[in-house]
Design a protein around this motif. Structure first.
Motif, PDB file in Angstrom:
ATOM      1  N   THR A 298       0.835  -1.206   0.000  1.00 33.76           N
ATOM      2  CA  THR A 298       0.000   0.000   0.000  1.00 33.76           C
ATOM      3  C   THR A 298       0.865   1.249   0.000  1.00 33.76           C
ATOM      4  O   THR A 298       0.614   2.194  -0.756  1.00 33.76           O
TER       5      THR A 298
ATOM      6  N   THR B  63      -2.333   4.120   6.771  1.00 36.54           N
ATOM      7  CA  THR B  63      -3.641   4.761   6.625  1.00 36.54           C
ATOM      8  C   THR B  63      -3.540   5.979   5.723  1.00 36.54           C
ATOM      9  O   THR B  63      -4.412   6.217   4.880  1.00 36.54           O
TER      10      THR B  63
ATOM     11  N   GLU C 147      -3.303   4.601   2.266  1.00 33.96           N
ATOM     12  CA  GLU C 147      -4.624   4.183   1.779  1.00 33.96           C
ATOM     13  C   GLU C 147      -5.434   5.387   1.312  1.00 33.96           C
ATOM     14  O   GLU C 147      -6.135   5.322   0.292  1.00 33.96           O
TER      15      GLU C 147
END
Length: 116
Positions: A39, A75, A78
């Protein structure tokens, strides 16, 4: 004497429940780490393409955004991927991303600064 952290199987080839549970937990942690790494790499690609940053600079931008917003790196990554797919960036991420890219661009554009 063995120094391995993993106990040897019993003579019948089985492991005890505690060992199985620990190995399953380690396996889950490794899978999560691999997914998080992928990611982050994808988000670096987004930054490289959209802001013309070198991959190392893209990682530094992600790291700075994470630190300044107190949001975990994966995060933030993402959020960057979702943004590339058309979703809005959360306000603190967008604000800090703009600031981090401006700081990085100033460093790269300054006389004597390394490009790249």
């Amino acid at each position: 004497m063995t120094t391995s952290r993993v106990p040897r199987p019993s003579p019948d080839g089985t492991r005890d429940d505690a060992t199985n549970a620990r190995l399953e937990q380690e396996n889950a942690q490794l899978r999560h780490a691999i997914d998080s790494h992928a990611t982050v790499d994808q988000a670096i690609g987004v930054l490289t393409a959209t802001h013309r940053l070198a991959p190392a600079a893209g990682f530094e931008v992600l790291r700075e955004v994470s630190q300044h917003t107190n949001i975990k790196l994966h995060t933030v990554a993402e959020s960057m991927i979702a943004w590339a797919l058309g979703q809005p960036l959360p306000e603190p991420v967008g604000r800090e991303l703009d600031a981090a890219v401006r700081r990085r661009s100033r460093r790269q554009g300054a006389p004597g600064a390394e490009a790249g």
